[in-house]
Design a protein around this motif. Structure first.
Motif, PDB file in Angstrom:
ATOM      1  N   THR A   1       0.858  -1.290  -0.100  1.00 35.44           N
ATOM      2  CA  THR A   1      -0.103   0.002  -0.019  1.00 35.44           C
ATOM      3  C   THR A   1       0.789   1.335   0.083  1.00 35.44           C
ATOM      4  O   THR A   1       0.282   2.458  -0.026  1.00 35.44           O
ATOM      5  CB  THR A   1      -1.031   0.098   1.114  1.00 35.44           C
ATOM      6  OG1 THR A   1      -0.182  -0.003   2.476  1.00 35.44           O
ATOM      7  CG2 THR A   1      -1.797  -0.928   1.181  1.00 35.44           C
TER       8      THR A   1
ATOM      9  N   SER B   1     -11.801   3.124  -0.599  1.00 34.94           N
ATOM     10  CA  SER B   1     -11.059   2.291   0.057  1.00 34.94           C
ATOM     11  C   SER B   1     -11.373   1.115  -0.111  1.00 34.94           C
ATOM     12  O   SER B   1     -12.883   0.842  -0.421  1.00 34.94           O
ATOM     13  CB  SER B   1     -10.677   2.786   1.585  1.00 34.94           C
ATOM     14  OG  SER B   1     -11.789   2.293   2.337  1.00 34.94           O
ATOM     15  N   GLY B   2     -10.553  -0.078   0.124  1.00 32.91           N
ATOM     16  CA  GLY B   2     -11.317  -1.382   0.207  1.00 32.91           C
ATOM     17  C   GLY B   2     -12.291  -1.763   1.343  1.00 32.91           C
ATOM     18  O   GLY B   2     -13.150  -2.488   1.106  1.00 32.91           O
TER      19      GLY B   2
ATOM     20  N   ALA C   1      -9.160  -7.626  -3.234  1.00 29.80           N
ATOM     21  CA  ALA C   1      -8.421  -6.431  -3.218  1.00 29.80           C
ATOM     22  C   ALA C   1      -6.998  -6.581  -4.249  1.00 29.80           C
ATOM     23  O   ALA C   1      -6.368  -5.764  -4.846  1.00 29.80           O
ATOM     24  CB  ALA C   1      -7.938  -6.159  -1.878  1.00 29.80           C
ATOM     25  N   ARG C   2      -6.617  -8.077  -4.191  1.00 26.69           N
ATOM     26  CA  ARG C   2      -5.346  -8.551  -4.622  1.00 26.69           C
ATOM     27  C   ARG C   2      -5.547  -9.481  -5.850  1.00 26.69           C
ATOM     28  O   ARG C   2      -4.802 -10.259  -6.267  1.00 26.69           O
ATOM     29  CB  ARG C   2      -4.170  -8.717  -3.945  1.00 26.69           C
ATOM     30  CG  ARG C   2      -3.686  -7.543  -3.098  1.00 26.69           C
ATOM     31  CD  ARG C   2      -2.544  -8.114  -2.261  1.00 26.69           C
ATOM     32  NE  ARG C   2      -2.237  -6.802  -1.383  1.00 26.69           N
ATOM     33  CZ  ARG C   2      -2.676  -6.442  -0.248  1.00 26.69           C
ATOM     34  NH1 ARG C   2      -3.726  -7.395   0.151  1.00 26.69           N
ATOM     35  NH2 ARG C   2      -2.055  -5.506   0.756  1.00 26.69           N
TER      36      ARG C   2
ATOM     37  N   CYS D   1      -8.999  -3.486  -5.399  1.00 29.82           N
ATOM     38  CA  CYS D   1      -8.433  -2.346  -5.126  1.00 29.82           C
ATOM     39  C   CYS D   1      -7.140  -2.015  -6.198  1.00 29.82           C
ATOM     40  O   CYS D   1      -6.718  -2.681  -6.768  1.00 29.82           O
ATOM     41  CB  CYS D   1      -7.552  -2.496  -3.660  1.00 29.82           C
ATOM     42  SG  CYS D   1      -8.640  -2.860  -2.361  1.00 29.82           S
TER      43      CYS D   1
ATOM     44  N   LYS E   1      -3.157  -0.887  -3.904  1.00 31.98           N
ATOM     45  CA  LYS E   1      -2.300  -1.844  -3.137  1.00 31.98           C
ATOM     46  C   LYS E   1      -1.108  -2.176  -4.487  1.00 31.98           C
ATOM     47  O   LYS E   1      -0.309  -1.479  -4.821  1.00 31.98           O
ATOM     48  CB  LYS E   1      -3.109  -2.948  -2.669  1.00 31.98           C
ATOM     49  CG  LYS E   1      -3.866  -2.461  -1.516  1.00 31.98           C
ATOM     50  CD  LYS E   1      -4.685  -3.365  -0.798  1.00 31.98           C
ATOM     51  CE  LYS E   1      -5.747  -2.481   0.015  1.00 31.98           C
ATOM     52  NZ  LYS E   1      -6.581  -1.586  -0.604  1.00 31.98           N
TER      53      LYS E   1
HETATM   54  C1  LIG Z   1      -7.491  -8.069   1.327  1.00 29.99           C
HETATM   55  C2  LIG Z   1      -7.796  -6.794   1.753  1.00 29.99           C
HETATM   56  N1  LIG Z   1      -9.019  -6.421   1.712  1.00 29.99           N
HETATM   57  C3  LIG Z   1      -9.107  -4.940   1.984  1.00 29.99           C
HETATM   58  C4  LIG Z   1      -8.385  -3.996   2.356  1.00 29.99           C
HETATM   59  C5  LIG Z   1      -8.784  -2.714   2.869  1.00 29.99           C
HETATM   60  O1  LIG Z   1      -8.189  -1.812   2.049  1.00 29.99           O
HETATM   61  P1  LIG Z   1      -8.261  -0.578   2.377  1.00 29.99           P
HETATM   62  O2  LIG Z   1      -6.965  -0.200   3.297  1.00 29.99           O
HETATM   63  O3  LIG Z   1      -8.180   0.625   1.277  1.00 29.99           O
HETATM   64  O4  LIG Z   1      -9.299  -0.038   3.431  1.00 29.99           O
HETATM   65  C6  LIG Z   1      -6.869  -4.715   2.520  1.00 29.99           C
HETATM   66  C7  LIG Z   1      -5.884  -3.693   3.058  1.00 29.99           C
HETATM   67  O5  LIG Z   1      -4.630  -3.813   3.061  1.00 29.99           O
HETATM   68  C8  LIG Z   1      -6.579  -5.908   2.019  1.00 29.99           C
HETATM   69  O6  LIG Z   1      -5.318  -6.296   2.295  1.00 29.99           O
END
Ligand SMILES: Cc1ncc(COP(=O)(O)O)c(C=O)c1O
Length: 405
Positions: free
Chosen positions: A48, A96-97, A209-210, A235, A238
Motif C-alpha cells: 500500500t 478504500s477497500g 483487493a489483490r 483495489c 495496493k
Molecule cells: C485483502 C484486503 N482487503 C481489503 C483491504 C482494505 O483496503 P483499504 O486499506 O483500502 O481500506 C486490504 C488492505 O490492505 C486488504 O489487504
C-alpha cells in the motif's frame, strides 16, 4: 469602503485570509519525494506504500473535472470499463477497500437476523474494525481452513447455517478473499462453494483487493475469476500502485443500492476524475509489472530456504511469510539491523511484501543481511534444535506450491 465598528472590513477579511492560509509543501519537497521513493523501494512492510509516479499524475491531470455526484465523465467511463472487464452489469468507485467491502455486505444484507461466513484470517474479519457488526448488525463467522491454505466446500458446509430455527442466525453471505496473505484461492474450489451457496440462496462476495495478482500470475481473465460471485471488490491502491481507490462490481440493482449506501455513509464523491484516471493509468502501466513482482518474491523465498529459514506461507504472488528462528534470529533484531544499514531496509515481522517499486537490490541486500546475521549467531555458538512440533504451531508450507487456479 465597508466598515464594521469603525474597523475596515477589507482589513479584517485580509486578516482571516492570512489565518486560513496553509503552506504545506516543504522547501525541499521534490528532494523529499525522491528520498521517499528510494525508501519505498527498500520497504517490505506492505504494497500500500507505493508512491504515485509523475507519469501517473501527468495522465490524471488530463481527466475530466466534473462532479461525480452529477456523473463525472472520467469516472463513469472507468466504472463502465470495470463492469465490462469483470463481466458484471455495473461498477462503483470507492475511496478504500474497507469502504467497498463493508458497503457490499450492507447492500446484500436486507432482513436480520443474518450472518456472514468467511475465512477467519480474512480482512473483513480481522482488519475492518468490526465493521460488519457495526454497519450491518450482522453476525460474522470466521472459519479456519482445514488445509491451512484456503476454505473448502467441506469447511463451509461444516459452519454454514441454513436453518430458519429461531435460535440461529442464518448465513446470507459467503465472503471469500483472493489473494489471501498472497496465496491464490483455487478457482475450482471457489466454483464448488459458489454452486453450493447459490443453490441455497446464499450470496457470494469476493474481497479481491489483490485479484489482479491472480489474473497476472495464472493468466486467467478477471471475468472468469469474478464469475462465481455476486459482488467483487478490487483495489487499485495496493499491488497496482494508484494513490486511492477501489471498485465494487455487481448487478445493476445491487450497485444502485450500494451507491445509495455510499451516499448515506458520507462517501459521495466529487471531482474524482484525477483518482479514477490514476487507477486507469495503473491498469495500463502497472498491471503488466506483476509477474516480475511475483518472481522477486519467489527469489526472496528461495534465498531464505537456501539459508535455512522456514517458509510459513509460500510466495504464490507478492508475499512470503518466513520464520528465521532456525537461524537463531528474531524479527525485531532483523528489523533493527536492516534499519541500521547505510542504505536502510524497512522490515516488519514474518511478512515480506514485494511491490512494483521494490528494488531488486533491496531483495538481495535483505538476503545478505539474513546471511550475515545467521553467521554471527553461528559464530556465537547458536545451534538449531528442531522442535518436536512446527514452530508456533504454524501451518507450514515448506515446498513452494505451484500457482494453480
Ligand atoms: C485483502 C484486503 N482487503 C481489503 C483491504 C482494505 O483496503 P483499504 O486499506 O483500502 O481500506 C486490504 C488492505 O490492505 C486488504 O489487504
Amino acid at each position: 469602503m465597508p466598515s464594521v465598528n469603525g474597523t475596515d472590513l477589507n482589513a479584517k477579511r485580509a486578516q482571516v485570509a492570512a489565518q486560513v492560509k496553509c503552506d504545506i509543501l516543504t522547501a525541499t519537497q521534490d528532494a523529499d519525494n525522491d528520498a521517499q521513493r528510494i525508501s519505498i523501494g527498500r520497504s517490505f512492510i506492505s504494497d500500500t506504500i507505493t508512491a504515485p509516479t509523475t507519469e501517473m499524475y501527468a495522465y490524471a491531470l488530463k481527466a475530466s473535472v466534473g462532479d461525480d455526484v452529477y456523473h463525472e465523465a472520467t469516472t463513469s467511463a472507468f466504472e463502465a470499463h470495470m463492469a465490462q472487464l469483470t463481466g458484471k452489469e455495473a461498477a462503483l468507485f470507492f475511496s478504500s477497500g474497507t469502504q467497498s467491502n463493508q458497503i457490499a455486505l450492507r447492500t446484500h444484507l436486507t432482513q436480520p437476523p443474518y450472518a456472514v461466513l468467511c475465512d477467519e484470517r480474512a480482512h473483513i474479519n480481522q482488519y475492518e474494525a468490526g465493521g460488519t457488526a457495526f454497519h450491518s448488525g450482522a453476525h460474522q463467522v470466521g472459519v479456519q481452513p482445514s488445509n491451512g491454505h484456503h476454505l473448502t466446500l467441506e469447511d463451509v458446509e461444516s459452519r454454514i447455517v441454513l436453518s430458519e430455527d429461531v435460535h440461529v442466525s442464518p448465513t446470507r453471505i459467503i465472503s471469500l478473499e483472493n489473494t489471501l496473505n498472497g496465496t491464490i484461492f483455487p478457482q475450482d474450489e471457489i466454483i464448488r462453494i459458489s454452486k453450493f451457496a447459490h443453490s441455497n440462496g446464499v450470496k457470494m462476495h469476493l474481497d479481491g483487493a489483490r485479484l489482479w495478482h491472480v489474473a497476472a500470475e495464472t493468466g486467467t481473465s478477471v471475468k472468469e475469476l469474478c464469475e462465481p460471485f455476486d459482488s467483487v471488490s478490487l483495489c487499485f491502491s495496493k499491488g497496482l500502485g494508484a494513490p486511492v481507490g477501489t471498485i465494487l462490481v455487481g448487478n445493476a440493482e445491487f450497485i444502485r443500492k450500494a451507491k445509495w449506501f455510499r451516499k448515506l455513509f458520507g462517501g459521495g464523491m466529487r471531482q474524482i476524475g484525477v483518482l479514477t484516471a490514476s487507477c486507469a493509468y495503473a491498469l495500463n502501466n502497472h498491471f503488466p509489472l506483476l509477474p516480475a513482482v511475483h518472481a522477486l518474491a519467489q527469489r526472496i523465498e528461495q534465498g531464505l530456504v537456501d539459508l535455512g529459514a522456514v517458509i510459513w506461507s509460500s510466495a504464490e504472488t507478492c508475499m512470503v511469510f518466513y520464520d528465521p528462528s532456525p537461524l537463531g534470529l528474531e524479527y525485531g533484531e532483523i528489523a533493527d539491523r536492516g534499519a541500521a544499514l547505510p542504505r536502510p531496509l524497512i522490515l516488519g515481522g514474518s511478512r515480506l511484501v514485494v511491490h512494483i517499486q521494490t528494488s531488486t537490490e533491496a531483495a538481495e541486500d535483505f538476503l545478505e543481511l539474513i546471511k550475515t546475521l545467521a553467521e554471527e549467531k553461528k559464530a556465537a555458538g547458536f545451534v538449531y534444535v528442531k522442535p518436536a512440533k512446527n514452530v508456533n504451531g504454524a501451518r507450514s508450507i515448506y515446498v513452494r506450491r505451484k500457482s494453480k487456479v
